[in-house]
Design a protein around this motif. Structure first.
Motif, PDB file in Angstrom:
ATOM      1  N   TRP A  47       4.407  -0.026  -0.398  1.00  0.00           N
ATOM      2  CA  TRP A  47       3.828   0.352  -1.700  1.00  0.00           C
ATOM      3  C   TRP A  47       3.024   1.627  -1.490  1.00  0.00           C
ATOM      4  O   TRP A  47       2.088   1.649  -0.692  1.00  0.00           O
ATOM      5  N   ARG A  48       3.456   2.684  -2.163  1.00  0.00           N
ATOM      6  CA  ARG A  48       2.729   3.949  -2.069  1.00  0.00           C
ATOM      7  C   ARG A  48       2.376   4.386  -3.484  1.00  0.00           C
ATOM      8  O   ARG A  48       2.129   3.531  -4.320  1.00  0.00           O
ATOM      9  N   HIS A  49       2.312   5.690  -3.761  1.00  0.00           N
ATOM     10  CA  HIS A  49       1.841   6.123  -5.071  1.00  0.00           C
ATOM     11  C   HIS A  49       2.734   7.192  -5.675  1.00  0.00           C
ATOM     12  O   HIS A  49       3.228   8.061  -4.957  1.00  0.00           O
ATOM     13  N   GLN A 100      -3.524  10.885 -12.083  1.00  0.00           N
ATOM     14  CA  GLN A 100      -3.710   9.448 -11.861  1.00  0.00           C
ATOM     15  C   GLN A 100      -2.581   8.855 -11.005  1.00  0.00           C
ATOM     16  O   GLN A 100      -1.405   9.171 -11.214  1.00  0.00           O
ATOM     17  N   ALA A 101      -2.969   8.007 -10.043  1.00  0.00           N
ATOM     18  CA  ALA A 101      -1.998   7.389  -9.133  1.00  0.00           C
ATOM     19  C   ALA A 101      -1.521   6.051  -9.688  1.00  0.00           C
ATOM     20  O   ALA A 101      -2.317   5.273 -10.209  1.00  0.00           O
ATOM     21  N   GLN A 102      -0.235   5.800  -9.590  1.00  0.00           N
ATOM     22  CA  GLN A 102       0.357   4.502  -9.948  1.00  0.00           C
ATOM     23  C   GLN A 102       0.988   3.912  -8.702  1.00  0.00           C
ATOM     24  O   GLN A 102       1.568   4.652  -7.914  1.00  0.00           O
ATOM     25  N   PRO A 103       0.921   2.563  -8.521  1.00  0.00           N
ATOM     26  CA  PRO A 103       1.635   1.955  -7.405  1.00  0.00           C
ATOM     27  C   PRO A 103       3.129   2.249  -7.529  1.00  0.00           C
ATOM     28  O   PRO A 103       3.669   2.204  -8.633  1.00  0.00           O
ATOM     29  N   PHE A 104       3.756   2.567  -6.412  1.00  0.00           N
ATOM     30  CA  PHE A 104       5.150   3.039  -6.456  1.00  0.00           C
ATOM     31  C   PHE A 104       5.884   2.530  -5.227  1.00  0.00           C
ATOM     32  O   PHE A 104       5.395   2.662  -4.102  1.00  0.00           O
ATOM     33  N   ARG A 105       7.036   1.888  -5.448  1.00  0.00           N
ATOM     34  CA  ARG A 105       7.899   1.523  -4.327  1.00  0.00           C
ATOM     35  C   ARG A 105       9.307   1.950  -4.692  1.00  0.00           C
ATOM     36  O   ARG A 105       9.902   1.440  -5.628  1.00  0.00           O
ATOM     37  N   SER A 106       9.844   2.892  -3.917  1.00  0.00           N
ATOM     38  CA  SER A 106      11.137   3.491  -4.270  1.00  0.00           C
ATOM     39  C   SER A 106      12.305   2.608  -3.890  1.00  0.00           C
ATOM     40  O   SER A 106      13.339   2.621  -4.541  1.00  0.00           O
ATOM     41  N   GLY A 107      12.161   1.803  -2.836  1.00  0.00           N
ATOM     42  CA  GLY A 107      13.294   1.028  -2.326  1.00  0.00           C
ATOM     43  C   GLY A 107      14.348   1.928  -1.701  1.00  0.00           C
ATOM     44  O   GLY A 107      14.187   3.158  -1.630  1.00  0.00           O
TER      45      GLY A 107
END
Ligand SMILES: [Fe+2]
Length: 194
Positions: free
Chosen positions: A166-168, A176-183
């Motif tokens: 989980w990155r941003h 603003q940062a949002q939780p981000f998981r690209s897969g």
């Protein structure tokens, strides 16, 4: 994943370089020539890993193909395939690594966080064979955009399991940062996804 002699040799070398280095900068310097060789080698990456993908975690038809990762999540090698005129969200990686261009051309924009806002700190135009190091926290936030009429393919070597952590992703206006998981397109992150 891509279990070939070229990838195995490269990954083995990277592990050695990391073991023998006391800083990320030192490891990066040791890996540079081998990474350049990989980018110059026309033959090792099958066409499948240079395909764009609709509805991917990155959006914009962007394909993120896992080529290799270690079981403990300390290293991943993947290709990022960005269709013409498409761009990634502004994102971070949370680990050091090397990113280089293999096909097409790209613009890369690097951002710095200042008082919660994002400031563009550098813009680079990349052609095949060009590569750069990402070292958090200074050089960890960027966005890439394909500038060629053909799809661009970049090769990423990162010292985490970048697609699955989980990155941003960042809003360009507010920062603003949002939780981000690209897969990854070809490999699940969790056993439940299999
Ligand atoms: Fe990136």
């Amino acid at each position: 994943m891509l279990d070939t002699p070229t990838v195995r040799r490269f990954v083995e070398y990277v592990h050695q370089a990391i073991d023998l280095s006391s800083t990320s900068e030192e490891a990066i310097d040791a890996i540079r020539p081998r990474f350049a060789d990989l980018l110059a080698d026309e033959g090792w990456l099958p066409a499948q890993y240079m395909e764009q993908v609709e509805d991917s975690g990155m959006g914009g038809g962007i394909g993120q193909w896992l080529l290799h990762r270690t079981d403990d999540g300390s290293l991943s090698l993947f290709s990022l395939v960005v269709p013409p005129a498409s761009e990634t969200p502004i994102h971070d990686h949370l680990a050091w690594g090397l990113v280089g261009l293999y096909r097409g051309t790209q613009d890369e924009e690097i951002y710095a966080q200042r008082n919660g806002a994002l400031e563009l700190s550098e813009r680079r135009a990349l052609v095949p064979g060009d590569f750069y190091a990402l070292i958090p926290p200074r050089d960890d936030i960027h966005r890439v955009r394909t500038t060629s009429a053909e799809t661009s393919v970049s090769i990423h070597l990162l010292t985490n399991d970048t697609g699955c952590v989980w990155r941003h992703a960042f809003d360009p206006e507010s920062g603003q940062a949002q939780p981000f998981r690209s897969g990854y397109v070809n490999v699940p992150c969790d056993e439940e996804e299999e």
